[in-house]
Motif scaffolding. Structure first.
Motif, PDB file in Angstrom:
ATOM      1  N   ILE A 205       0.835  -1.195   0.000  1.00  0.00           N
ATOM      2  CA  ILE A 205       0.000   0.000   0.000  1.00  0.00           C
ATOM      3  C   ILE A 205       0.873   1.250   0.000  1.00  0.00           C
ATOM      4  CG2 ILE A 205      -1.818   1.263   1.220  1.00  0.00           C
ATOM      5  CD1 ILE A 205      -2.612  -1.392   2.530  1.00  0.00           C
ATOM      6  N   HIS A 206       0.513   2.218  -0.832  1.00  0.00           N
ATOM      7  CA  HIS A 206       1.217   3.503  -0.866  1.00  0.00           C
ATOM      8  C   HIS A 206       0.224   4.628  -0.581  1.00  0.00           C
ATOM      9  CE1 HIS A 206       5.089   2.012  -2.440  1.00  0.00           C
ATOM     10  NE2 HIS A 206       4.336   1.074  -3.003  1.00  0.00           N
ATOM     11  N   TYR A 207       0.728   5.708  -0.023  1.00  0.00           N
ATOM     12  CA  TYR A 207      -0.124   6.829   0.379  1.00  0.00           C
ATOM     13  C   TYR A 207       0.345   8.109  -0.314  1.00  0.00           C
ATOM     14  CZ  TYR A 207      -1.362   3.416   3.911  1.00  0.00           C
ATOM     15  OH  TYR A 207      -1.766   2.263   4.535  1.00  0.00           O
ATOM     16  N   ASP A 208      -0.566   9.057  -0.441  1.00  0.00           N
ATOM     17  CA  ASP A 208      -0.301  10.294  -1.181  1.00  0.00           C
ATOM     18  C   ASP A 208      -0.078  11.455  -0.212  1.00  0.00           C
ATOM     19  OD1 ASP A 208      -0.104  12.295  -3.019  1.00  0.00           O
ATOM     20  OD2 ASP A 208      -2.176  12.191  -3.727  1.00  0.00           O
ATOM     21  N   MET A 209       1.067  12.127  -0.347  1.00  0.00           N
ATOM     22  CA  MET A 209       1.369  13.280   0.507  1.00  0.00           C
ATOM     23  C   MET A 209       0.737  14.570   0.004  1.00  0.00           C
ATOM     24  SD  MET A 209       5.397  12.820   1.466  1.00  0.00           S
ATOM     25  CE  MET A 209       5.420  14.298   2.478  1.00  0.00           C
ATOM     26  N   GLY A 210       0.070  14.511  -1.138  1.00  0.00           N
ATOM     27  CA  GLY A 210      -0.525  15.717  -1.690  1.00  0.00           C
ATOM     28  C   GLY A 210       0.531  16.644  -2.285  1.00  0.00           C
ATOM     29  N   SER A 211       0.197  17.905  -2.423  1.00  0.00           N
ATOM     30  CA  SER A 211       1.130  18.877  -2.997  1.00  0.00           C
ATOM     31  C   SER A 211       2.269  19.171  -2.026  1.00  0.00           C
ATOM     32  CB  SER A 211       0.393  20.175  -3.357  1.00  0.00           C
ATOM     33  OG  SER A 211      -0.189  20.741  -2.200  1.00  0.00           O
ATOM     34  N   HIS A 338       0.046  24.781  10.979  1.00  0.00           N
ATOM     35  CA  HIS A 338      -0.488  25.340   9.724  1.00  0.00           C
ATOM     36  C   HIS A 338       0.275  24.797   8.509  1.00  0.00           C
ATOM     37  CE1 HIS A 338      -3.026  28.064  11.999  1.00  0.00           C
ATOM     38  NE2 HIS A 338      -1.953  28.401  12.734  1.00  0.00           N
ATOM     39  N   VAL A 339       0.340  23.465   8.465  1.00  0.00           N
ATOM     40  CA  VAL A 339       0.987  22.750   7.368  1.00  0.00           C
ATOM     41  C   VAL A 339      -0.016  21.742   6.827  1.00  0.00           C
ATOM     42  CG1 VAL A 339       2.924  21.264   6.718  1.00  0.00           C
ATOM     43  CG2 VAL A 339       3.252  23.024   8.444  1.00  0.00           C
ATOM     44  N   SER A 340       0.110  21.385   5.563  1.00  0.00           N
ATOM     45  CA  SER A 340      -0.766  20.393   4.951  1.00  0.00           C
ATOM     46  C   SER A 340      -0.749  19.083   5.742  1.00  0.00           C
ATOM     47  CB  SER A 340      -0.325  20.132   3.510  1.00  0.00           C
ATOM     48  OG  SER A 340      -0.881  18.945   3.008  1.00  0.00           O
ATOM     49  N   ILE A 341      -1.925  18.528   6.031  1.00  0.00           N
ATOM     50  CA  ILE A 341      -2.028  17.302   6.835  1.00  0.00           C
ATOM     51  C   ILE A 341      -1.346  16.111   6.162  1.00  0.00           C
ATOM     52  CG2 ILE A 341      -3.652  15.564   7.714  1.00  0.00           C
ATOM     53  CD1 ILE A 341      -5.499  17.819   8.527  1.00  0.00           C
ATOM     54  N   PRO A 342      -1.656  15.772   4.902  1.00  0.00           N
ATOM     55  CA  PRO A 342      -0.974  14.608   4.313  1.00  0.00           C
ATOM     56  C   PRO A 342       0.534  14.803   4.178  1.00  0.00           C
ATOM     57  CG  PRO A 342      -2.306  15.746   2.658  1.00  0.00           C
ATOM     58  CD  PRO A 342      -2.673  16.311   3.984  1.00  0.00           C
ATOM     59  N   PHE A 343       0.971  16.045   3.977  1.00  0.00           N
ATOM     60  CA  PHE A 343       2.399  16.336   3.864  1.00  0.00           C
ATOM     61  C   PHE A 343       3.107  16.024   5.181  1.00  0.00           C
ATOM     62  CE2 PHE A 343       5.719  19.676   4.521  1.00  0.00           C
ATOM     63  CZ  PHE A 343       6.668  19.174   3.632  1.00  0.00           C
ATOM     64  N   LEU A 344       2.577  16.521   6.292  1.00  0.00           N
ATOM     65  CA  LEU A 344       3.227  16.291   7.582  1.00  0.00           C
ATOM     66  C   LEU A 344       3.011  14.853   8.062  1.00  0.00           C
ATOM     67  CD1 LEU A 344       5.041  17.944   9.350  1.00  0.00           C
ATOM     68  CD2 LEU A 344       3.097  18.522  10.807  1.00  0.00           C
ATOM     69  N   ALA A 345       1.904  14.229   7.645  1.00  0.00           N
ATOM     70  CA  ALA A 345       1.704  12.812   7.971  1.00  0.00           C
ATOM     71  C   ALA A 345       2.789  11.964   7.308  1.00  0.00           C
ATOM     72  CB  ALA A 345       0.318  12.352   7.521  1.00  0.00           C
ATOM     73  N   GLY A 346       3.136  12.288   6.064  1.00  0.00           N
ATOM     74  CA  GLY A 346       4.199  11.571   5.368  1.00  0.00           C
ATOM     75  C   GLY A 346       5.549  11.757   6.037  1.00  0.00           C
ATOM     76  N   LEU A 347       5.822  12.979   6.485  1.00  0.00           N
ATOM     77  CA  LEU A 347       7.087  13.233   7.176  1.00  0.00           C
ATOM     78  C   LEU A 347       7.117  12.514   8.521  1.00  0.00           C
ATOM     79  CD1 LEU A 347       7.658  17.032   6.425  1.00  0.00           C
ATOM     80  CD2 LEU A 347       8.640  15.043   5.273  1.00  0.00           C
ATOM     81  N   LEU A 370       8.522   5.566  -1.240  1.00  0.00           N
ATOM     82  CA  LEU A 370       7.082   5.514  -0.992  1.00  0.00           C
ATOM     83  C   LEU A 370       6.339   6.732  -1.509  1.00  0.00           C
ATOM     84  CD1 LEU A 370       6.964   4.106   2.662  1.00  0.00           C
ATOM     85  CD2 LEU A 370       6.568   2.869   0.531  1.00  0.00           C
ATOM     86  N   PHE A 371       6.960   7.915  -1.411  1.00  0.00           N
ATOM     87  CA  PHE A 371       6.240   9.154  -1.699  1.00  0.00           C
ATOM     88  C   PHE A 371       6.791   9.939  -2.882  1.00  0.00           C
ATOM     89  CE2 PHE A 371       5.971   8.521   2.991  1.00  0.00           C
ATOM     90  CZ  PHE A 371       4.621   8.216   3.059  1.00  0.00           C
ATOM     91  N   GLY A 372       7.943   9.539  -3.423  1.00  0.00           N
ATOM     92  CA  GLY A 372       8.527  10.260  -4.542  1.00  0.00           C
ATOM     93  C   GLY A 372       9.637  11.195  -4.106  1.00  0.00           C
ATOM     94  N   GLY A 373      10.433  11.625  -5.051  1.00  0.00           N
ATOM     95  CA  GLY A 373      11.620  12.416  -4.758  1.00  0.00           C
ATOM     96  C   GLY A 373      11.402  13.907  -4.617  1.00  0.00           C
ATOM     97  N   GLN A 374      10.184  14.383  -4.907  1.00  0.00           N
ATOM     98  CA  GLN A 374       9.957  15.823  -4.874  1.00  0.00           C
ATOM     99  C   GLN A 374      10.160  16.408  -3.482  1.00  0.00           C
ATOM    100  OE1 GLN A 374       6.136  16.961  -6.427  1.00  0.00           O
ATOM    101  NE2 GLN A 374       6.541  19.159  -6.244  1.00  0.00           N
ATOM    102  N   ALA A 375       9.886  15.602  -2.448  1.00  0.00           N
ATOM    103  CA  ALA A 375      10.021  16.084  -1.066  1.00  0.00           C
ATOM    104  C   ALA A 375      11.310  15.596  -0.414  1.00  0.00           C
ATOM    105  CB  ALA A 375       8.814  15.627  -0.252  1.00  0.00           C
ATOM    106  N   ALA A 376      12.301  15.222  -1.217  1.00  0.00           N
ATOM    107  CA  ALA A 376      13.519  14.592  -0.691  1.00  0.00           C
ATOM    108  C   ALA A 376      14.215  15.438   0.373  1.00  0.00           C
ATOM    109  CB  ALA A 376      14.489  14.292  -1.831  1.00  0.00           C
ATOM    110  N   SER A 377      14.342  16.736   0.144  1.00  0.00           N
ATOM    111  CA  SER A 377      15.047  17.574   1.117  1.00  0.00           C
ATOM    112  C   SER A 377      14.288  17.654   2.437  1.00  0.00           C
ATOM    113  CB  SER A 377      15.262  18.981   0.552  1.00  0.00           C
ATOM    114  OG  SER A 377      14.036  19.565   0.166  1.00  0.00           O
TER     115      SER A 377
END
Length: 424
Positions: A205-211, A338-347, A370-377
């Motif tokens: 199963i993979h999950y989406d961190m959104g934008s 005040h951060v995106s929920i799926p974004f911080l859930a992924g972190l 799992l989430f892609g390289g766009q959020a690598a940093s």
């Protein structure tokens, strides 16, 4: 000229040898993981259909504690035995560890214990590798490399992350040291094992961190705060399990009684709270964390039930619960920061894992897989901050500390101490 020709030939022979060995290991480990994962899906569905099975958790715990005590011998050390062997330990990993940990974990999930999957896979991988190495008469160093490869194969095939699995095997043995000499066999063992597991139709199963947001000063400090929180929760998780195991062992030396009483406490807490939300794998917690419907206290609930289950001695891993604790903690912190929920859930998913296991590089790579390289940093920053804030002890007591965290402060401290002694 002879030496110039012999070096390439040696390398070719080395590569061919380890490709063959890890291919065989991957076939067996991948098949075991496929059986294990499909079994977990089946028993989880059975438990959800018959909630009263939870009442049998103390009995199942007592039975497997007896089996480990009577027949397991050093197999009771579990992950720590495998890590010791990867570090050059002198004990053997018995083959009986495989059925004990495999069916012990499956029954724990059937009856509602809050445990994960990685520990079982790592133990099976280590046991397979050690016994295979002895069968084909590898030397001591080669056996170490194959045990490390077994760890990587187990991790990779359970989570579908061959790159993270490779690095986990290299990194988990010691803080401050990565066993790069094992990187070739570890990668191919992880790759082959994952191929085999997926060939059985297993879907990860993979999950989406959104934008993914762009960097700014405010976001930097928000993620710094989140990373510190993830590291502290990782520390609380690992130290709580160590404390509870010690408390049980001191007051209940008999492991059968210990598991029975510990299981009864898990049942009692679930009945009092009138919830089975945090029992078993609890995978719905991850989906709810990423879509923003998780409760703000879910990370506490999952942490508590997992500590109670593992602290009592039940079989299973820690990593899947760590994913859920981290993702739900991230989802809880997101509105506050005040951060995106799926974004911080992924972190949080990888951040708490990094802190509790002291494997920041593997966790960083897992985030990318799992989430892609766009959020690598972002992954790297959170993993490092969590790693630094979780102390020098993690969930594996056999993990060596080659270089302590914060070592740069030691010369200053030692200098001050020396000056005081000189004044006296």
């Amino acid at each position: 000229m002879e030496n110039q020709l012999s070096d390439p030939l040696r390398i070719v022979v080395y590569m061919a040898k380890w490709l063959l060995i890890t291919f065989i290991l991957g076939i067996f480990m991948g098949s075991l993981s496929a059986f294990f994962l499909n079994s977990l899906t089946f028993v989880t569905n059975v438990r959800l259909a018959f909630p009263w099975l939870l009442l049998l958790l103390p009995i199942s715990g007592g039975i497997f504690a007896f089996l480990y005590n009577a027949y397991g011998k050093n197999a009771a050390r579990g992950n720590n035995l495998v890590i010791d062997q990867g570090n050059g330990g002198e004990e053997n990993i018995p083959l009986r560890l495989i059925p004990l940990t495999l069916f012990g974990t499956i029954t724990t999930h059937l009856f509602g214990g809050s445990v994960g999957r990685e520990g079982t896979a790592v133990q099976m991988g280590g046991a397979l590798a050690e016994n295979f190495a002895r069968l084909i008469q590898l030397n001591k160093l080669e056996r170490e490399l194959l045990v490390i490869s077994g760890i990587s194969a187990g991790f990779s095939s359970v989570f579908g992350t061959p790159l993270a699995g490779t690095l986990f095997g290299l990194e988990v043995l010691a803080i401050g040291k990565v066993r790069t000499e094992a990187i070739f066999p570890s990668f191919f063992a992880a790759l082959f094992a994952n191929f085999v597991t997926e060939s059985f139709g297993v879907k990860h199963i993979h999950y989406d961190m959104g934008s993914i947001p762009t960097w700014n000063v405010a976001l930097f400090f928000k993620l710094l705060i989140a990373g510190i929180a993830f590291g502290l929760i990782g520390w609380v998780f690992s130290r709580s399990i160590v404390f509870l195991k010690g408390w049980y062992a001191k007051r209940m030396p008999n492991p059968v009684i210990r598991n029975f009483i510990g299981g009864a406490i898990v049942v009692l807490v679930a009945v009092v709270l009138q919830t089975q939300r945090y029992l078993g794998l609890s995978l719905p917690l991850l989906e709810e964390a990423f879509n923003g419907t998780a409760h703000f206290y879910d990370f506490i609930g999952k942490l508590g039930f997992t500590v109670l289950s593992l602290g009592a001695g039940y079989q299973g891993g820690e990593v899947t619960p760590l994913f859920e604790i981290g993702a739900t903690l991230g989802a809880a912190l997101a509105p506050i920061l005040h951060v995106s929920i799926p974004f911080l859930a992924g972190l949080g998913f990888i951040g708490v894992f990094s802190g509790a296991t002291n494997t920041p590089i593997a966790c960083f790579i897992m985030g990318i897989e799992l989430f892609g390289g766009q959020a690598a940093s972002y992954f790297f920053m959170v993993c490092l901050v969590s790693f630094m804030c979780s102390g020098n002890s993690g969930i594996y007591s056999a993990q060596k500390v080659e270089v302590k965290k914060g070592i740069l402060f030691l010369p200053i401290m030692e200098s001050k101490s020396w000056k005081r002694k000189k004044k006296r």
